[in-house]
Design a protein around this motif. Sequence first.
Motif, mmCIF file in Angstrom:
data_model
loop_
_atom_site.group_PDB
_atom_site.id
_atom_site.type_symbol
_atom_site.label_atom_id
_atom_site.label_comp_id
_atom_site.label_asym_id
_atom_site.label_seq_id
_atom_site.Cartn_x
_atom_site.Cartn_y
_atom_site.Cartn_z
ATOM 1 N N UNK A 68 54.076 38.183 52.255
ATOM 2 C CA UNK A 68 53.284 37.050 51.762
ATOM 3 C C UNK A 68 52.034 37.547 51.053
ATOM 4 N N UNK A 69 51.352 38.492 51.663
ATOM 5 C CA UNK A 69 50.128 39.016 51.056
ATOM 6 C C UNK A 69 50.442 39.781 49.763
ATOM 7 N N UNK A 70 51.582 40.459 49.730
ATOM 8 C CA UNK A 70 51.962 41.160 48.502
ATOM 9 C C UNK A 70 52.188 40.170 47.364
ATOM 10 N N UNK A 71 52.793 39.032 47.675
ATOM 11 C CA UNK A 71 53.002 38.004 46.660
ATOM 12 C C UNK A 71 51.652 37.515 46.117
ATOM 13 N N UNK A 72 50.729 37.249 47.032
ATOM 14 C CA UNK A 72 49.417 36.744 46.623
ATOM 15 C C UNK A 72 48.687 37.759 45.764
ATOM 16 N N UNK A 73 48.672 39.019 46.223
ATOM 17 C CA UNK A 73 47.909 40.057 45.516
ATOM 18 C C UNK A 73 48.605 40.461 44.220
ATOM 19 N N UNK A 74 49.899 40.795 44.311
ATOM 20 C CA UNK A 74 50.612 41.275 43.134
ATOM 21 C C UNK A 74 50.790 40.169 42.106
ATOM 22 N N UNK A 75 51.030 38.935 42.584
ATOM 23 C CA UNK A 75 51.276 37.843 41.649
ATOM 24 C C UNK A 75 50.026 37.232 41.058
ATOM 25 N N UNK A 76 48.927 37.225 41.813
ATOM 26 C CA UNK A 76 47.749 36.530 41.331
ATOM 27 C C UNK A 76 46.533 37.375 41.052
ATOM 28 N N UNK A 77 46.527 38.650 41.506
ATOM 29 C CA UNK A 77 45.299 39.435 41.383
ATOM 30 C C UNK A 77 45.408 40.647 40.473
ATOM 31 N N UNK A 78 46.628 41.162 40.264
ATOM 32 C CA UNK A 78 46.760 42.401 39.486
ATOM 33 C C UNK A 78 46.190 42.243 38.088
ATOM 34 N N UNK A 79 46.605 41.198 37.401
ATOM 35 C CA UNK A 79 46.165 41.032 36.011
ATOM 36 C C UNK A 79 44.657 40.853 35.891
ATOM 37 N N UNK A 80 44.025 39.928 36.659
ATOM 38 C CA UNK A 80 42.566 39.790 36.529
ATOM 39 C C UNK A 80 41.792 41.021 36.988
ATOM 40 N N UNK A 81 42.289 41.707 38.027
ATOM 41 C CA UNK A 81 41.592 42.906 38.502
ATOM 42 C C UNK A 81 41.645 44.005 37.439
ATOM 43 N N UNK A 82 42.833 44.217 36.848
ATOM 44 C CA UNK A 82 42.952 45.254 35.820
ATOM 45 C C UNK A 82 42.170 44.858 34.570
ATOM 46 N N UNK A 83 42.143 43.577 34.253
ATOM 47 C CA UNK A 83 41.358 43.121 33.101
ATOM 48 C C UNK A 83 39.869 43.358 33.336
ATOM 49 N N UNK A 84 39.435 43.167 34.589
ATOM 50 C CA UNK A 84 38.000 43.311 34.903
ATOM 51 C C UNK A 84 37.604 44.770 35.091
ATOM 52 N N UNK A 85 38.416 45.542 35.813
ATOM 53 C CA UNK A 85 38.031 46.907 36.179
ATOM 54 C C UNK A 85 38.844 47.986 35.473
ATOM 55 N N UNK A 86 39.898 47.590 34.765
ATOM 56 C CA UNK A 86 40.750 48.563 34.114
ATOM 57 C C UNK A 86 41.765 49.153 35.074
#
Length: 445
Positions: free
Chosen positions: A299-317
């Motif tokens: 469940x946590x992998x879905x939340x993180x991988x699905x919703x956070x990877x793109x904004x985190x990489x956009x913000x921090x590279x």
Amino acid sequence: MTDSTKQPRKAAIAFILLTLFIDILGIGIVIPVLPELVRELVGEDPVTSVIETEVSPAFGEAAATSLPTPEVLDTTKNFSRAGRYVGVIGATYALMQFLFAPIIGALSDRFGRRPVLLVSMFGLGIDFLIQGFAPNIFWLFVGRILAGIMGASLTTGNAYIADVSTDETRARNFGLVGVMFGLGFTIGPALGGLLGGISLRLPFFVAAGLALVNWLYGYFVVPESLAPDKRTPFTLRGANPLGSIRRLGAYPMVAALAAVFVCKSLAQRGLENVWVLYTGFRFSWDASTNGLALGLVGVMAIIVQGGMVRPVIKRFGERGAVIGGTIISALAFAGYGLATEGWMIPCIIVFGAFGGVSAPAIQSLVTGSVSETEQGRIQGALTSLTSLTNIIAPLFFNTLLFSYFISDSAPVQLPGAPLLVGSILLTVSIFIAINVFRQFPQKST
């Protein structure tokens, strides 16, 4: 890029993601029960508490009520013995994957991704049937050997993702792969724990059915991703496992990142191999409870991988995501190893999940540095490195560390020792990554 080009890419991504999900679901189903099946086949007792306990249905809290009895000491020996067997079986699987992953990667570069995926999915179904019917430990070894040989669907799947991705979508697409892992490991272990409560064999038969359904889906639906003009000849030299790793030298930054990859992979493989035995020994968790815990991981992998990877990489590279995610993972591993109560583990799972942003970031850095014609070979080389860590991890974390630190000969009983060592490895990988990024400065756009 024209709309006509975008649509096939989107369709191909959807096809391969569903294929990976079904594959991961089948693997996830057997995770909670495989160590217990090993214990059954080598004449072990069912999982029992190491000390007299009262255990709640989920995430039970173990409470010592007396000094260890002879039965408790015998149970400790049982866990120690099971740890050794699980370690050897895990290393056998990894050795086969190490030997055959570069061959399968090179074959996918020569003949395309689709036929390799189909063969591996069908082989996985046969493997689960062999394990489900295994009358003794020998046949379980046979099943794991076949699983290692045919375990190319994830490797070829990564190459497939690279084929149909652009520079702008690569990190997002690998993040979606993480979502499929999350979904598979949410439903799979929970279902496996439930089925394992009925019979330890049942999860293997369900996993076999899923793998064979996946094969049918791939045969009728999944398109090819590698154009004929981008395929390269198959050579034995290129399929040599050590030779494929040397091929990483053609891409200096990828070769440098391989050290980070190895440290992180070794720690993660150690966690995966020792988890069921550790939680069973430390907190008296059974297959159902472990299924729920691993479901929470999903469940946590879905939340993180699905919703956070793109904004985190956009913000921090990508580089920032690698460093930050690995720091979180190192802290989580330390938490697992030092936890004193069962209820702490779900809390650590939630925190540690945020370290998952590092995996798609590393994959994006690697695939973005490799030419289209060599994605299969490079993914095969990385799988070979993973397989090397898979050979080492079960022997080191289970057979050596876990079995030793719960035995009478250990200076102090420390069942969390493997997880603390994993935290140290992740810390080392952080410093290696920092050095790599200094050595290869990011190009300005």
